[in-house]
Structures are given as structure tokens and as C-alpha cells.
Scaffold this motif. Structure first.
Motif, PDB file in Angstrom:
ATOM      1  N   PHE A 160      71.226  70.806  32.434  1.00  0.00           N
ATOM      2  CA  PHE A 160      71.753  69.901  31.422  1.00  0.00           C
ATOM      3  C   PHE A 160      72.417  70.628  30.253  1.00  0.00           C
ATOM      4  CE2 PHE A 160      68.405  67.582  33.572  1.00  0.00           C
ATOM      5  CZ  PHE A 160      69.019  66.371  33.818  1.00  0.00           C
ATOM      6  N   SER A 161      71.926  71.832  29.955  1.00  0.00           N
ATOM      7  CA  SER A 161      72.417  72.539  28.782  1.00  0.00           C
ATOM      8  C   SER A 161      71.975  73.995  28.846  1.00  0.00           C
ATOM      9  CB  SER A 161      71.813  71.889  27.523  1.00  0.00           C
ATOM     10  OG  SER A 161      71.887  72.738  26.406  1.00  0.00           O
ATOM     11  N   TYR A 181      70.712  75.457  26.546  1.00  0.00           N
ATOM     12  CA  TYR A 181      69.510  75.496  25.708  1.00  0.00           C
ATOM     13  C   TYR A 181      68.307  74.871  26.419  1.00  0.00           C
ATOM     14  CZ  TYR A 181      73.145  76.404  22.339  1.00  0.00           C
ATOM     15  OH  TYR A 181      74.230  76.943  21.703  1.00  0.00           O
ATOM     16  N   GLY A 182      68.522  74.347  27.617  1.00  0.00           N
ATOM     17  CA  GLY A 182      67.458  73.655  28.334  1.00  0.00           C
ATOM     18  C   GLY A 182      66.691  74.518  29.311  1.00  0.00           C
TER      19      GLY A 182
END
Length: 85
Positions: A50-51, A53-54
């Protein structure tokens, strides 16, 4: 189980699994998805999908009857705890 989670507006939660990943030496949750599916019968979506940062998170759906969700949650915890045993 003392997990840090973010609940969405749908039937899913993002769960922080960074501690288990670090204990295993995994950079993100992608290998965790394969491990949980193959060894514990739990399907999750790695947060890294998803990201950027995920990486330390997973997406766990609870869009099933409560008894199935509880059983999946138990298998999730068994799988996570087996990583640090």
C-alpha cells in the motif's frame, strides 16, 4: 493480544507487526504474507503493497463471521509468536 491496529471504514485493520519482522530479520511484511499463508493458513496483505511506509504493517480482513475471524486471529498470533520462539 496487545496489537497496535488502525481500523478502516471497511472490514479490515492495519496491524503493526514491526517487532516480529525485526526479530526475524525481515525488511518488510512481504515475506510474512507468504509465511502466514503457507504455514498457518492465514491470508493477509502486506502493508508494503500500500505504501513505502507500510512495511511494518499488515492488512487483516474481518469480513467473515465472528467465529471465523477469531480463529484467523488466533492463527495469526500463533504464526507471529512462532517467529520469535
Amino acid at each position: 493480544h496487545g496489537l497496535q491496529a488502525i481500523l478502516g471504514k471497511g472490514y479490515y485493520a492495519f496491524i503493526n507487526v514491526a517487532g516480529w519482522l525485526e526479530a526475524r530479520g525481515w525488511a518488510d511484511s512481504e515475506p510474512l504474507g507468504a509465511y502466514l499463508a503457507e504455514c498457518h493458513g492465514v491470508a493477509i496483505v502486506p502493508g508494503a503493497y500500500f505504501s513505502p511506509y507500510g512495511g511494518g504493517w499488515i492488512r487483516f480482513s474481518y469480513a467473515t463471521p465472528p467465529e471465523r475471524t477469531r480463529a484467523s486471529g488466533d492463527r495469526l498470533m500463533e504464526g507471529l509468536n512462532a517467529l520469535v520462539a
